[in-house]
Write an enzyme that holds these catalytic residues in place. Structure first.
Site, PDB file in Angstrom:
ATOM      1  N   CYS A   1    -104.881  34.372 -80.586  1.00 33.14           N
ATOM      2  CA  CYS A   1    -105.616  35.022 -79.493  1.00 33.14           C
ATOM      3  C   CYS A   1    -107.128  34.888 -79.467  1.00 33.14           C
ATOM      4  O   CYS A   1    -107.807  35.387 -80.351  1.00 33.14           O
ATOM      5  CB  CYS A   1    -105.411  36.515 -79.658  1.00 33.14           C
ATOM      6  SG  CYS A   1    -104.111  37.122 -78.732  1.00 33.14           S
TER       7      CYS A   1
ATOM      8  N   CYS B   1    -108.649  41.597 -83.373  1.00 35.62           N
ATOM      9  CA  CYS B   1    -108.389  40.614 -82.318  1.00 35.62           C
ATOM     10  C   CYS B   1    -109.674  39.959 -81.811  1.00 35.62           C
ATOM     11  O   CYS B   1    -110.660  40.631 -81.511  1.00 35.62           O
ATOM     12  CB  CYS B   1    -107.662  41.301 -81.165  1.00 35.62           C
ATOM     13  SG  CYS B   1    -107.221  40.169 -79.847  1.00 35.62           S
TER      14      CYS B   1
HETATM   15  N1  SAH Z   1    -103.086  43.077 -75.066  1.00 34.34           N
HETATM   16  C1  SAH Z   1    -101.700  42.754 -75.254  1.00 34.34           C
HETATM   17  C2  SAH Z   1    -101.458  41.278 -75.166  1.00 34.34           C
HETATM   18  C3  SAH Z   1    -102.018  40.463 -76.307  1.00 34.34           C
HETATM   19  S1  SAH Z   1    -100.671  39.781 -77.074  1.00 34.34           S
HETATM   20  C4  SAH Z   1    -101.214  43.359 -76.556  1.00 34.34           C
HETATM   21  O1  SAH Z   1    -102.012  43.948 -77.254  1.00 34.34           O
HETATM   22  O2  SAH Z   1    -100.030  43.313 -76.816  1.00 34.34           O
HETATM   23  C5  SAH Z   1    -101.312  39.149 -78.498  1.00 34.34           C
HETATM   24  C6  SAH Z   1    -100.667  39.691 -79.750  1.00 34.34           C
HETATM   25  O3  SAH Z   1    -101.362  39.141 -80.876  1.00 34.34           O
HETATM   26  C7  SAH Z   1    -100.775  41.197 -79.864  1.00 34.34           C
HETATM   27  O4  SAH Z   1     -99.648  41.711 -80.503  1.00 34.34           O
HETATM   28  C8  SAH Z   1    -102.002  41.332 -80.721  1.00 34.34           C
HETATM   29  O5  SAH Z   1    -102.049  42.608 -81.313  1.00 34.34           O
HETATM   30  C9  SAH Z   1    -101.803  40.207 -81.697  1.00 34.34           C
HETATM   31  N2  SAH Z   1    -103.001  39.772 -82.393  1.00 34.34           N
HETATM   32  C10 SAH Z   1    -104.286  39.828 -81.995  1.00 34.34           C
HETATM   33  N3  SAH Z   1    -105.104  39.371 -82.954  1.00 34.34           N
HETATM   34  C11 SAH Z   1    -104.325  39.009 -83.982  1.00 34.34           C
HETATM   35  C12 SAH Z   1    -104.593  38.458 -85.251  1.00 34.34           C
HETATM   36  N4  SAH Z   1    -105.833  38.208 -85.667  1.00 34.34           N
HETATM   37  N5  SAH Z   1    -103.532  38.217 -86.051  1.00 34.34           N
HETATM   38  C13 SAH Z   1    -102.267  38.465 -85.647  1.00 34.34           C
HETATM   39  N6  SAH Z   1    -101.956  38.981 -84.463  1.00 34.34           N
HETATM   40  C14 SAH Z   1    -102.983  39.257 -83.633  1.00 34.34           C
END
Ligand code: SAH
Length: 350
Positions: A335, A115
């Site tokens: 994100c 992320c």
């Molecule tokens: N912190 C919370 C809110 C973020 S939601 C959580 O973890 O749920 C954002 C979503 O996008 C989360 O499911 C996260 O795991 C996902 N995400 C983050 N980076 C990503 C990426 N490179 N590719 C796909 N999904 C990703």
């Protein structure tokens, strides 16, 4: 101290008493705040009250930059806060209305390996009124059509940050945004996503309005999850899945498990089988996302075809699943990506 935008009607009522103003003004101010108005725009108040309010901290956001996807009309916003911090939000258009994705923190301290939001840690929590302000900014930016009362019909707390790591302000935001005197967006139309802070999730189940819960799972077992999500070392999967199951049972609502498919990490047939066996007995749905490649991270996504294969495997094992539609892929929709690029750009400009 938080700003005016974070105040409930009850808090505004106290404020009016302190300012020597009649009680009914509280509701008027709340209605204006829900429309994103600043004190000087609150035309049905007395001039002296407007001046008194202008002297207080406001706590709002403004649109700093925006990009519109040529593919699907998704709008990615960068909002600027009063202290100069920049955060992201995304407005996505669907047949049933528009979903606004908002951030809950400036950055994030959860450290997930895939992320972009977490690369520089968490700068600070967002205040409830700042989150409300993102919605108000989008509503002012995009007029609603004649067929509906407002632009933003649905909200997802899936931008930067971990909502349950900013528990108090997030719960306050949920109450403000669903207040009938204000934006009146029903908790049914709101989703919150967590990487798995189990104690906060249990508290949320008891105390908060019943929104849709998404859990970022991304792995079928502790071994894999430990490698990509540090939070799993604190709260292992069995605890998280039990808490998710409790939420589903208490609220009567299906829990969504987010699962980003990562090449050679969590996307084999064996992974699907193990995932399905772990989810047995939970009223849930799996949302599959081919991983968005983040430049700084050495993890690869899978093809759409592979993701569809994974759906078939899960369905074969009795679990309902779909591949998430990709929105705004041409505008750094994922994100933390746009904020990061902008901050880097700003640094390079110096
Ligand atoms: N912190 C919370 C809110 C973020 S939601 C959580 O973890 O749920 C954002 C979503 O996008 C989360 O499911 C996260 O795991 C996902 N995400 C983050 N980076 C990503 C990426 N490179 N590719 C796909 N999904 C990703």
């Amino acid at each position: 101290m938080s700003g005016l935008t974070s105040m409930s009607i009850a808090e505004l009522t106290e404020l009016m008493a302190e300012l020597g103003e009649p009680k009914f003004r509280a509701r008027q101010v709340f209605e204006w705040l829900s429309k994103g108005a600043r004190p000087e725009e609150m035309t049905n108040l007395s001039k002296s009250l407007r001046e008194k309010l202008s002297g207080l901290k406001f706590g709002g956001a403004e649109i700093y930059d925006k990009r519109i996807s040529q593919k699907d009309g998704t709008i990615k916003y960068l909002f600027r806060l009063e202290d100069g911090n920049i955060v992201e939000g995304v407005l996505m258009s669907y047949h049933y209305g528009n979903t606004m994705c908002i951030s809950t923190q400036v950055g994030c301290r959860m450290g997930c390996a895939f992320c972009a939001s977490t690369l520089e840690g968490c700068v600070r929590n967002l205040e409830a009124g700042e989150m409300l302000s993102f919605i108000a900014c989008a509503e002012k930016d995009v007029p609603h059509g004649e067929d509906r009362k407002r632009t933003v019909t649905n909200i997802v707390l899936m931008g930067s940050g971990e909502p349950l790591d900013n528990y108090e302000e997030v719960v306050k935001f949920l109450r403000l945004v669903s207040a009938p005197e204000g934006m009146n967006i029903s908790p049914r139309n709101i989703s919150i996503s967590t990487c798995g802070l189990v104690p906060e999730l249990l508290r949320f189940t008891k105390e908060a309005p019943h929104v849709t819960l998404s859990v970022s799972l991304h792995a079928p077992n502790d071994e894999t999850r430990n490698k990509i999500m540090p939070i799993n070392r604190r709260y292992p999967m069995v605890e998280l899945l039990n808490a998710a199951k409790l939420y589903a049972n208490e609220t009567g609502r299906r829990v969504i498990f987010e699962y980003a498919l990562i090449k050679d990490v969590n996307s084999s047939r064996q992974d699907a089988k193990e995932l399905a066996s772990r989810l047995k007995g939970i009223n849930c749905h799996v949302n599959l996302i081919p991983l968005n490649h983040v430049k700084e991270r050495n993890l690869m996504g899978v093809t759409r075809k592979d993701a569809e294969q994974f759906v078939l495997w899960l369905e074969g094992y009795g679990v309902s699943a779909t591949v998430r539609r990709e929105m705004g892929s041409d505008i750094e929709g994922a994100c933390g990506q746009l904020r990061r690029k902008t901050l880097q750009g700003a640094m390079e400009d110096k």
